[in-house]
Enzyme design. Structure first.
Site, mmCIF file in Angstrom:
data_model
loop_
_atom_site.group_PDB
_atom_site.id
_atom_site.type_symbol
_atom_site.label_atom_id
_atom_site.label_comp_id
_atom_site.label_asym_id
_atom_site.label_seq_id
_atom_site.Cartn_x
_atom_site.Cartn_y
_atom_site.Cartn_z
ATOM 1 N N GLU A 146 -3.725 7.516 -4.082
ATOM 2 C CA GLU A 146 -3.605 6.251 -3.360
ATOM 3 C C GLU A 146 -3.405 5.105 -4.335
ATOM 4 O OE1 GLU A 146 -7.175 4.320 -1.569
ATOM 5 O OE2 GLU A 146 -6.074 4.552 0.307
ATOM 6 N N TYR A 164 0.852 -1.195 0.000
ATOM 7 C CA TYR A 164 0.000 0.000 0.000
ATOM 8 C C TYR A 164 0.885 1.241 0.000
ATOM 9 C CZ TYR A 164 -3.194 3.624 1.596
ATOM 10 O OH TYR A 164 -3.930 4.775 1.690
#
Ligand code: ADP
Ligand code: MG
Length: 398
Positions: free
Chosen positions: A206, A118
């Protein structure tokens, strides 16, 4: 403003962020052509909606079927999946129970995933600085990671003068367990993401998951970008990516009239001038036991046209059971505002209770005009009185 995954990948790749190859498709035939153009033997058909959790999401018409991200092993399977997904409503953790209709797909080459990580850039309001968040727990919702295993989230704060520094990237890369040439690739990846973030005036970028492939490459397998609407005027290319299907029709209409409007879930429509007064009005509605249907700041120049547009937008929300107008006539005179409210109420043929609280210049004249208008306008003297009256009127009307 949000954009779709494929659009975010297009923008990011211009800055040098590594992404898999892919094509957008609006129909089954386009999906098939996209797969043929990509070549290879494995493809992924990805629903494009402004919400995450698509992979784990389910279609309303087929709750036991596959999700909104589907691996396909032939061109025909790509076409078959496209047909099953287009026009259907996908429900994910982020869409809420109503779900979102899938109108576009992204056909992407299948990726040989070794690890899912991530990585995101966002503005941390506490420090007012761009902050990088990274985690080994990719592919799942970062909120869950933050809740259950906060130690697995690594952070780096970027100094606005120095910008992103390679040492920060290396530290994060090591923290993610990357090794060898992956470290250099990850640092380059982060530097490119930072440049995209700042130059495009993003508020969040993101990548979840950021993957390490079997061959050791670092790629963005998913991408989400959100932009600061106040800076869109200098990014026409980003503005052009707006998808009206994904936005609240009332909010779009409000933007056209330069009204600051945000739709909410409650039943009391609010029309207020000034953001601070609008916030206070929402608070006091809650205090008296009801919920605001919207935030609406009509701004300093509350002309008759804008007041009418605001009324129409508020009334087009079927949850609205009453309207509270709370306007302070500072620059604007109260009699002018009253004329605007009266004209708007006549034009839209008001069907719900309306409470108006005016204060400021020429307030007496304003109140007189409303009283003489013959319209069922309930006048209020102060904020508390106004909130109490509208909550009561809505209860009585129900
Ligand atoms: P969402 O976050 O909305 O569920 P993602 O793009 O993250 O959508 O996709 C969900 C999962 O599907 C990823 O975590 C990954 O495991 C898999 N996936 C997505 N794109 C690809 C791809 N091009 N190749 C292989 N697997 C993929
Ligand atoms: Mg994802």
């Amino acid at each position: 403003m949000n954009i779709h995954e494929y659009q975010a990948k297009e923008l990011l790749s211009k800055y040098g962020v590594a992404v898999p190859r892919g094509f957008v498709a609006f129909s089954k035939d386009e999906a098939k052509t996209a797969a043929e153009k990509l070549g290879g033997s494995i493809w992924v058909v990805k629903s494009q909606i402004h919400a995450g959790g698509r992979g784990a999401g389910r279609f309303k018409n087929d709750p036991d079927g596959d999700g909104g991200v589907r691996l396909s092993r032939s061109v025909d399977e790509v076409a078959a999946n496209a047909e099953k997904m287009l026009g259907q409503t996908l429900v994910t953790k982020q869409t809420g129970p109503a779900g979102k209709e899938v109108k576009r797909l992204y056909i992407e080459e299948g990726c040989d995933i070794a690890r899912e990580l991530y990585l995101s850039f966002l503005i941390d309001r506490a420090t007012s600085r761009v902050t990088i968040m990274a985690s080994t727990e990719g592919g799942m919702e970062i909120e869950e990671v933050a809740e259950e295993t906060p130690e697995k989230i690594l952070k780096a704060v970027i100094d606005p003068v120095e910008g992103f520094q390679a040492y920060q990237g290396r530290k994060l890369a090591f923290g993610l367990g990357l090794e060898g040439k992956q470290v250099g690739s990850a640092v380059k990846f982060m530097a490119a993401m930072y440049r995209a973030f700042t130059e495009l005036d993003a508020s969040i970028v993101e990548v979840n998951p950021l993957v390490v492939t079997g061959a050791g490459d670092v790629l963005a397998l998913d991408a989400k970008m959100n932009f600061d609407s106040n800076a869109l005027y200098r990014h026409k290319d980003v503005e052009a990516m707006r998808d009206p299907d994904e936005e609240d029709a009332k909010e779009l209409e409000a933007a056209e009239h330069e009204l600051n409007y945000i739709a909410l879930d409650g039943s009391i429509g609010c029309m207020v001038n000034g953001a601070g007064l609008a916030m206070a009005t929402m608070d006091i509605i809650k205090l008296y036991g009801a919920e605001p249907a919207n935030f609406l700041d009509v701004g300093g120049g509350a002309t008759k046209e804008r007041v009418t547009a605001a009324f129409k937008i508020i009334l087009s929300d079927e949850n609205v059971e009453g309207i509270l107008v709370n306007i302070f006539g500072g620059i604007m005179r109260c009699d002018v505002i009253a004329e605007g409210v009266i004209a708007a109420a006549r034009e839209v043929e008001l069907s719900v209770p309306l409470v108006v609280r005016l204060e400021g210049t020429n307030v007496d004249l304003g109140k007189k005009l409303m009283a003489e208008s013959g319209l069922p306008i309930i006048a209020a003297d102060n904020l508390a009185d106004a909130a109490e009256k509208i909550v009561k009127a809505v209860k009585e009307a129900a």
